[in-house]
Design a protein around this motif. Structure first.
Motif, PDB file in Angstrom:
ATOM      1  N   GLY A   1      10.496  -5.116  -2.868  1.00 49.84           N
ATOM      2  CA  GLY A   1      11.790  -4.456  -2.978  1.00 49.84           C
ATOM      3  C   GLY A   1      12.677  -4.730  -1.783  1.00 49.84           C
ATOM      4  O   GLY A   1      13.873  -5.005  -1.927  1.00 49.84           O
TER       5      GLY A   1
ATOM      6  N   ASP B   1      16.023   0.762  -3.222  1.00 47.42           N
ATOM      7  CA  ASP B   1      15.400   0.702  -4.537  1.00 47.42           C
ATOM      8  C   ASP B   1      16.439   0.875  -5.649  1.00 47.42           C
ATOM      9  O   ASP B   1      16.413   0.159  -6.652  1.00 47.42           O
ATOM     10  CB  ASP B   1      14.322   1.788  -4.637  1.00 47.42           C
ATOM     11  CG  ASP B   1      13.365   1.558  -5.793  1.00 47.42           C
ATOM     12  OD1 ASP B   1      12.927   0.409  -5.988  1.00 47.42           O
ATOM     13  OD2 ASP B   1      13.045   2.524  -6.500  1.00 47.42           O
TER      14      ASP B   1
ATOM     15  N   ARG C   1       5.817  -2.264  -3.881  1.00 42.09           N
ATOM     16  CA  ARG C   1       7.203  -1.872  -4.150  1.00 42.09           C
ATOM     17  C   ARG C   1       8.093  -2.090  -2.940  1.00 42.09           C
ATOM     18  O   ARG C   1       9.181  -2.650  -3.035  1.00 42.09           O
ATOM     19  CB  ARG C   1       7.234  -0.397  -4.569  1.00 42.09           C
ATOM     20  CG  ARG C   1       8.631   0.203  -4.630  1.00 42.09           C
ATOM     21  CD  ARG C   1       8.564   1.666  -5.011  1.00 42.09           C
ATOM     22  NE  ARG C   1       9.679   2.410  -4.474  1.00 42.09           N
ATOM     23  CZ  ARG C   1       9.805   3.721  -4.540  1.00 42.09           C
ATOM     24  NH1 ARG C   1       8.870   4.432  -5.145  1.00 42.09           N
ATOM     25  NH2 ARG C   1      10.839   4.333  -4.019  1.00 42.09           N
ATOM     26  N   TYR C   2       7.630  -1.650  -1.768  1.00 37.75           N
ATOM     27  CA  TYR C   2       8.443  -1.789  -0.566  1.00 37.75           C
ATOM     28  C   TYR C   2       8.515  -3.241  -0.107  1.00 37.75           C
ATOM     29  O   TYR C   2       9.569  -3.715   0.332  1.00 37.75           O
ATOM     30  CB  TYR C   2       7.897  -0.905   0.562  1.00 37.75           C
ATOM     31  CG  TYR C   2       8.377   0.519   0.494  1.00 37.75           C
ATOM     32  CD1 TYR C   2       9.685   0.844   0.841  1.00 37.75           C
ATOM     33  CD2 TYR C   2       7.548   1.547   0.088  1.00 37.75           C
ATOM     34  CE1 TYR C   2      10.143   2.142   0.785  1.00 37.75           C
ATOM     35  CE2 TYR C   2       7.994   2.856   0.029  1.00 37.75           C
ATOM     36  CZ  TYR C   2       9.295   3.157   0.379  1.00 37.75           C
ATOM     37  OH  TYR C   2       9.746   4.448   0.309  1.00 37.75           O
TER      38      TYR C   2
END
Length: 256
Positions: A237, A49, A233-234
């Protein structure tokens, strides 16, 4: 602010980030030297991240790379380093490193300050740490809900208390900008970002089982806890991070 680097450990350039070739025990020993010599330190852990954020924010990237100790706090970063031919020894998980530094502080009578999370959470985390380490000196706690206008007040409080270690549980990149401000204002503590560690230590949220930690699946456990917030996000990302790794492999952009 470029920091003084103690120790003679090698450092590699990985996907735009400077990363120290250190394991957890070596990091603890090095941090101890910073404390004993009263040398200011921003100890930071880099993960996928942060790598993605550094690509988009030059100022943030500069802050990260100016830190005196930069650990690989992410299994993806360790795997990428091996794929790119400059293997890092291990993931230095922030919460594990924090626990080791708390133990060090209790043993050596170092003073610590906890900054971040909700008031009830950070106070419970302080109680748990004190129960686990009866000789630990916790000189102060403060929740993470404050405006930038209050940063000078936080700096003033830290100057009065003079903690050896300040654990900062605030979301990046605000955390890094805050630490940069506090150091520029004359605070000489060791500052370490600890993410959501206060939540785990306080018992508010559980940590992944040990087998998932050892299998590099702790991120999957976190997604299961907060799917709405973390799945996107994961997912995106990690795709972005893998793309950066592939580009680095093709360009040979990793060096000591």
């Amino acid at each position: 602010m470029q920091e003084v680097r103690l120790g003679n450990n090698p450092r590699i350039k990985l996907l735009g980030a400077e990363v120290d070739v250190l394991d957890e025990s070596q990091t603890v020993s090095l941090v101890n030297e910073y404390i004993k010599t009263n040398t200011p330190l921003h100890l930071i852990g880099v993960n996928a991240d942060k790598i993605n954020a550094m690509q988009k924010d030059p100022e943030f990237s500069e802050i990260v790379n100016s830190c005196g100790v930069i650990n690989a706090d992410g299994a993806s970063l360790v795997l990428a380093s091996r794929f790119l031919g400059e293997p890092l020894p291990e993931r230095v998980a922030g919460i594990d490193l924090m626990q080791r530094l708390v133990e060090l502080s209790g043993k050596n009578q170092y003073k610590i300050f906890l900054l971040g999370a909700k008031e009830s959470v950070v106070r419970q985390a302080a109680k748990v740490l004190k129960d686990q380490n009866p000789t630990l000196k916790i000189v102060g706690v403060r929740n993470g809900y404050f405006r930038r206008e209050e940063w000078p007040l936080i700096s003033k409080q830290l100057k009065e208390l003079k903690p050896d270690l300040v654990f900062v549980g605030i979301t990046s990149p605000l955390k890094e900008y805050l630490v940069e401000f506090l150091q520029a204002d004359g605070n000489k503590s060791v500052f370490m970002g600890v993410g959501g560690s206060f939540d785990v230590i306080s018992g508010k949220i559980p940590r992944a089982p040990l087998w998932m930690q050892k299998s590099n699946l702790e991120w999957l456990f976190r997604v299961g806890q907060e799917p709405k917030r973390l799945l996107r996000r994961y997912l995106f990302g990690n795709i972005t991070f893998i793309w950066h790794v592939i580009k680095a492999k093709l360009s040979g952009n990793v060096k000591r």
